[in-house]
Design a protein around this motif. Structure first.
Motif, PDB file in Angstrom:
ATOM      1  N   ILE A  29       0.848  -1.352  -0.173  1.00  0.00           N
ATOM      2  CA  ILE A  29      -0.152  -0.064  -0.156  1.00  0.00           C
ATOM      3  C   ILE A  29       0.945   1.362  -0.192  1.00  0.00           C
ATOM      4  O   ILE A  29       0.465   2.261  -0.224  1.00  0.00           O
ATOM      5  CB  ILE A  29      -1.028   0.012   1.148  1.00  0.00           C
ATOM      6  N   MET A  30       2.176   0.992   0.273  1.00  0.00           N
ATOM      7  CA  MET A  30       2.988   2.267   0.339  1.00  0.00           C
ATOM      8  C   MET A  30       3.437   2.777  -1.124  1.00  0.00           C
ATOM      9  O   MET A  30       3.439   3.800  -1.712  1.00  0.00           O
ATOM     10  CB  MET A  30       4.442   1.982   0.965  1.00  0.00           C
ATOM     11  N   GLY A  31       3.818   1.395  -1.880  1.00  0.00           N
ATOM     12  CA  GLY A  31       4.034   1.714  -3.275  1.00  0.00           C
ATOM     13  C   GLY A  31       5.680   1.732  -3.562  1.00  0.00           C
ATOM     14  O   GLY A  31       6.176   1.953  -2.511  1.00  0.00           O
ATOM     15  N   ALA A  32       5.967   2.025  -4.789  1.00  0.00           N
ATOM     16  CA  ALA A  32       7.311   1.862  -5.018  1.00  0.00           C
ATOM     17  C   ALA A  32       8.187   3.061  -4.240  1.00  0.00           C
ATOM     18  O   ALA A  32       7.409   4.292  -4.337  1.00  0.00           O
ATOM     19  CB  ALA A  32       7.574   2.163  -6.718  1.00  0.00           C
ATOM     20  N   THR A  33       9.366   2.929  -4.178  1.00  0.00           N
ATOM     21  CA  THR A  33      10.233   3.981  -3.442  1.00  0.00           C
ATOM     22  C   THR A  33      10.202   5.479  -4.035  1.00  0.00           C
ATOM     23  O   THR A  33       9.949   6.246  -3.578  1.00  0.00           O
ATOM     24  CB  THR A  33      11.825   3.519  -3.512  1.00  0.00           C
ATOM     25  N   ASP A  34      10.164   5.358  -5.674  1.00  0.00           N
ATOM     26  CA  ASP A  34      10.247   6.657  -6.148  1.00  0.00           C
ATOM     27  C   ASP A  34       8.565   6.970  -6.345  1.00  0.00           C
ATOM     28  O   ASP A  34       7.837   6.359  -7.309  1.00  0.00           O
ATOM     29  CB  ASP A  34      10.743   6.373  -7.695  1.00  0.00           C
ATOM     30  N   SER A  35       8.165   7.851  -5.658  1.00  0.00           N
ATOM     31  CA  SER A  35       6.741   8.337  -5.800  1.00  0.00           C
ATOM     32  C   SER A  35       6.319   8.669  -7.168  1.00  0.00           C
ATOM     33  O   SER A  35       4.980   8.466  -7.477  1.00  0.00           O
ATOM     34  CB  SER A  35       6.595   9.601  -4.810  1.00  0.00           C
ATOM     35  N   SER A  36       7.261   9.238  -7.963  1.00  0.00           N
ATOM     36  CA  SER A  36       6.729   9.306  -9.508  1.00  0.00           C
ATOM     37  C   SER A  36       6.704   8.414 -10.155  1.00  0.00           C
ATOM     38  O   SER A  36       6.089   8.323 -11.286  1.00  0.00           O
ATOM     39  CB  SER A  36       7.828  10.299 -10.045  1.00  0.00           C
TER      40      SER A  36
END
Ligand code: ADP
Ligand code: MG
Length: 138
Positions: free
Chosen positions: A88-95
């Motif tokens: 649910i956090m998602g990938a390290t790079d927010s973009s």
């Protein structure tokens, strides 16, 4: 298996007023926040927490960012919590984070990515112990 993992709402997200939204996403996912606090880290404390990255080029910038404003460490509990919270956090790079993930909704770039989450059982245990003492972890 019921696990515990350490989550942190990072200074960018706290400053932007996104703490409530992030807590809501975590709770709606079925994970439980069993302990939580709002604190400031010194640069030295951030350096110890991120010691594993001490040889990376972004270490100084990351630890400055993490000590520049309040953070909200959380003990997150649930079945398979370590992996589910990372999802649910998602990938390290927010973009590049998947649509609807916390980092997609609340982060900016690869450094200012709204949240931290432990990546394995051993790191979760160490990281929980960094922020929470024995009676807080009951
Ligand atoms: P994650 O937080 O997804 O586990 P890492 O453990 O690899 O990612 O990195 C720790 C933190 O360091 C990231 O959440 C991010 O804030 C920062 N970071 C990672 N890679 C970079 C990079 N290339 N440039 C700047 N900051 C970075
Ligand atoms: Mg990591």
């Amino acid at each position: 298996m019921i696990e515990r993992t350490l989550g942190i709402i990072k200074p960018d997200a706290v400053r932007a007023g996104n703490s409530g939204k992030i807590i809501d996403i975590i709770e709606k996912s079925g994970l439980e926040i069993v302990a939580m606090k709002k604190i400031s880290l010194s640069k030295d404390q951030a350096e110890v927490f991120y010691e594993v990255h001490k040889d990376k080029p972004f270490y100084d910038s990351l630890t400055k960012f993490m000590s520049d404003g309040k953070v909200v460490p959380m003990v997150i509990q649930g079945d398979d919590a370590i992996k589910r919270y990372r999802q649910i956090m998602g990938a390290t790079d927010s973009s590049k984070a998947e649509k609807g993930t916390i980092r997609n909704l609340c982060g900016t770039d690869i450094e200012h990515n709204a949240v931290h989450g432990s990546d394995a059982p051993e790191t979760a245990k160490d990281e929980l112990g960094f922020f929470f003492c024995g009676y807080e972890l009951i």
